[in-house]
Design an enzyme around this catalytic site. Structure first.
Site, short mmCIF file in Angstrom:
data_model
loop_
_atom_site.label_atom_id
_atom_site.label_comp_id
_atom_site.label_asym_id
_atom_site.label_seq_id
_atom_site.Cartn_x
_atom_site.Cartn_y
_atom_site.Cartn_z
NE ARG A 324 30.73 37.19 8.00
CZ ARG A 324 30.08 37.80 7.01
NH1 ARG A 324 30.71 38.74 6.32
NH2 ARG A 324 28.84 37.50 6.73
CE LYS A 346 36.02 34.86 30.50
NZ LYS A 346 35.47 34.62 31.85
CD GLU A 388 37.99 41.69 39.33
OE1 GLU A 388 38.66 40.67 39.55
OE2 GLU A 388 36.82 41.65 38.88
CE LYS A 429 41.62 38.05 32.99
NZ LYS A 429 40.56 39.07 32.99
CD GLU A 439 35.16 31.02 32.16
OE1 GLU A 439 34.60 30.90 33.26
OE2 GLU A 439 35.10 32.07 31.50
NE ARG A 446 39.58 33.90 30.53
CZ ARG A 446 39.90 34.58 29.44
NH1 ARG A 446 40.53 33.97 28.46
NH2 ARG A 446 39.59 35.85 29.32
CG ASN A 450 34.37 33.56 36.81
OD1 ASN A 450 34.19 34.72 36.46
ND2 ASN A 450 34.49 32.56 35.95
CG HIS A 453 33.72 37.54 39.49
ND1 HIS A 453 34.77 37.65 40.38
CD2 HIS A 453 33.92 38.49 38.54
CE1 HIS A 453 35.57 38.62 39.97
NE2 HIS A 453 35.08 39.15 38.88
CG HIS A 457 28.74 38.37 37.55
ND1 HIS A 457 29.26 37.39 36.75
CD2 HIS A 457 29.64 39.39 37.54
CE1 HIS A 457 30.42 37.79 36.27
NE2 HIS A 457 30.68 39.00 36.74
CG HIS A 471 32.81 44.29 38.20
ND1 HIS A 471 31.98 43.19 38.20
CD2 HIS A 471 34.08 43.80 38.05
CE1 HIS A 471 32.69 42.09 38.04
NE2 HIS A 471 33.96 42.43 37.95
#
Length: 572
Positions: A324, A346, A388, A429, A439, A446, A450, A453, A457, A471
């Site tokens: 956990r 993330k 990026e 960032k 987000e 945030r 993207n 993206h 994606h 990517h």
């Protein structure tokens, strides 16, 4: 964007010699911070410190002498009357006071740097700490006849030195620099120390000032060999599990092992996965978890991600769900991971339905971005990372101008340009993440990260994450498409699509859909976009631009306009 990429803190000294071969007085500008020498008894801290202070034009102080002057007793007398704990407390206060004052060269007692409060005080004061290293035989020769040292009175020097070395070396490893000085003369060691100080460039430390889990992004070259010392102040224990991929492990895991071992870390598990996006799967996640937990991992064990974005996402997700939640450290070794995926917390894996659809927010305790690892990247991987960087330039504004001017140099491996790209990307960032950690901002925040993206994606998912499209390459094409869509909808001038695509092409990235080695169906791509996690109430959301530094999120994009753009760019 004007900035001195070298950021020198200490000027280069004149390292000439006097006629007798000894170092001549230095003509360098004195450092703007105190130099603190740490190490074992007999390492030569006082002898080197006096010579170094004379060369640098700084006062020299000996911590033991300062303590004796303040107490009116010798160190041995303080130990005898009040015990070691009392002495260490006074020692810490004296060293903290000196470090907080004007720059000096300070020689410390052998046990001073073992105290965590002393180490913290020196870090807060901005002192440069240097560990003078010597082996046991050299130390034994140097302390011979010094029977007044409290820890050696009535004891076997050889046994005492071995015990002290075993107990203290891991704390000395937290020093900023280290230098072997076993067989050199004091004059030779002093010259080498001065050269090391002159060549030292401190890593940049960028705070990610989250309210609940703040941490630092540390950027610089040569961080992996010092990893243990850099990590120790931030972790609950010196037990770790390392997750890497096979390619990165072959290159960098031995260096990391040595850096951790020097600071007394125990590696409970080393888990490697196949390189590439294919490892971001639930089945691989399960295997990583089983192997970490089988090694006796407990809640105080930190998971270290050594590798690119795939390893960071996978290891971070494993850390988030194992027991956990385990402490987590990012050690990105690719440009893409250093400028983007390692910062922000993330984590996740891909599903057949799409990219990053299973995951968690799990912030690292610290990010160590060793820019020296970028020299081992294949050119295609380095270029993919630039996708990026270019995105961050478009988000920030002035950074875009810098990208256009310095992108080719960075792609040729220029260390200063790459360091600047990593620093400024992380700075951007970090600010965005602090303002919108999870987000949740309905507009902007945030989600702006993207940019490009939604297209990227979809392209990656259509390729099946098989390695044919990296990517960063997908992001580059996505940036060109986002700029083109923005211009078609009247949000930016018609020059921007060409300007974005020209820069991406100039650094060797695919800039248009037709630049990719396979064809795509417009219908299939739009279907993928509808499964994107940014979709709200069935409406596609795009990040569009008015210009560099002026981007926004919107769901008001006619599907017909997206389809028309994709077909005009070569989709079937």
């Amino acid at each position: 964007m004007s900035r001195n990429l070298a950021d020198p803190l200490i000027s280069q000294p004149c390292l000439d010699e006097a006629p007798d071969g000894s170092p001549s007085p230095s003509h360098s500008v004195p450092p703007d911070r105190s130099i603190v020498l740490v190490g074992m008894p007999g390492a030569g801290k006082s002898a080197i410190g006096r010579r170094l202070a004379a060369r640098l034009g700084l006062p020299f102080l000996d911590a033991d002498t300062e303590i004796e002057n303040a107490a009116g007793l010798t160190v041995a007398e303080i130990f005898t009357r009040y015990g070691e704990a009392h002495f260490r407390d006074g020692e810490r206060r004296v060293i903290a006071r000196i470090a907080a004052g004007p720059p000096v060269v300070l020689a410390t007692g052998g046990g001073a740097y073992v105290d965590p409060r002393t180490r913290q005080a020196l870090r807060e004061a901005g002192a440069l700490t240097l560990w003078l290293r010597a082996d046991i035989p050299a130390l034994k020769r140097r302390i011979a006849g010094r029977s007044n040292r409290p820890l050696f009175i009535g004891q076997d020097p050889d046994e005492v030195l071995h015990n002290l070395m075993a107990a203290r070396a891991r704390f000395y490893a937290e020093a900023d620099l280290s230098l072997d000085c076993g067989e050199d003369t004091p004059e030779e060691t002093t010259l080498r120390v001065e050269q090391a100080i002159a060549g030292w460039q401190p890593p940049a430390r960028l705070p990610v000032a989250l309210s609940a889990n703040p941490y630092e992004v540390v950027v610089g070259s040569g961080l992996l060999p010092r990893a243990g010392g850099l990590l120790a102040p931030h972790l609950p224990s010196r037990r770790v599990a390392v997750v890497s991929d096979a390619a990165v492990a072959a290159l960098h895991l031995p260096t990391l092992r040595a850096g951790l071992a020097e600071a007394g870390f125990e590696i409970r598990a080393e888990v490697t996965v196949p390189p590439g996006e294919g490892s971001k799967r639930l089945s691989v996640l399960e295997d990583v978890l089983e192997r970490i937990l089988a090694a006796g991992t407990d809640r105080g064990t930190t998971v270290i991600a050594l590798g690119g974005g795939v390893v960071g996402d996978l290891a971070g997700f494993a850390a988030a769900v194992a027991l956990r939640g385990l402490p987590f450290v990012q050690m990105p070794t690719t440009l893409l991971a250093q400028v983007d995926s390692s910062v922000g917390g993330k984590t996740g894996v891909n599903l057949r339905a799409g990219k990053n659809l299973a995951g968690a927010f799990h912030q690292p305790r610290i990010v160590l971005a060793d820019t020296g690892t970028l020299s081992t990247l294949p050119l295609r991987e380095l270029r993919a990372g630039w996708g990026e960087v270019a995105k961050h330039g478009l988000l920030q504004g002035p950074l875009w101008d810098w990208c256009e001017a310095h992108g080719p140099a960075a792609m040729q491996g220029d260390p200063a340009a790459l360091r600047h790209a990593v620093l400024e990307s992380c700075r951007l960032k970090a600010g965005v993440v602090v303002a919108d950690e999870r987000e949740e901002a309905p507009e902007g925040g945030r989600a702006l990260l993207n940019l490009g993206h939604t297209f990227a994606h979809a392209l990656e998912a259509e390729c099946g994450y098989d390695g044919t499209l990296l990517h960063g390459e997908a992001v580059a094409v996505g940036l060109g498409l986002a700029a083109a869509l923005s211009a078609r909808l009247g949000h930016c001038s018609q020059e921007w699509p060409g300007r974005v695509m020209e820069h991406l092409s100039m650094v060797g990235l695919p800039a248009r859909l037709r630049d990719l080695p396979r064809g795509f169906s417009a219908e299939a791509l739009i279907g993928r976009m509808h499964k994107d996690k940014k979709v709200r109430d069935g409406a596609l959301r795009f990040v569009l631009m008015r210009g560099a530094g002026a981007v926004f999120t919107t769901a008001e994009v006619p599907p017909a306009a997206v389809e028309a753009l994709l077909r005009d760019e070569g989709a079937e």
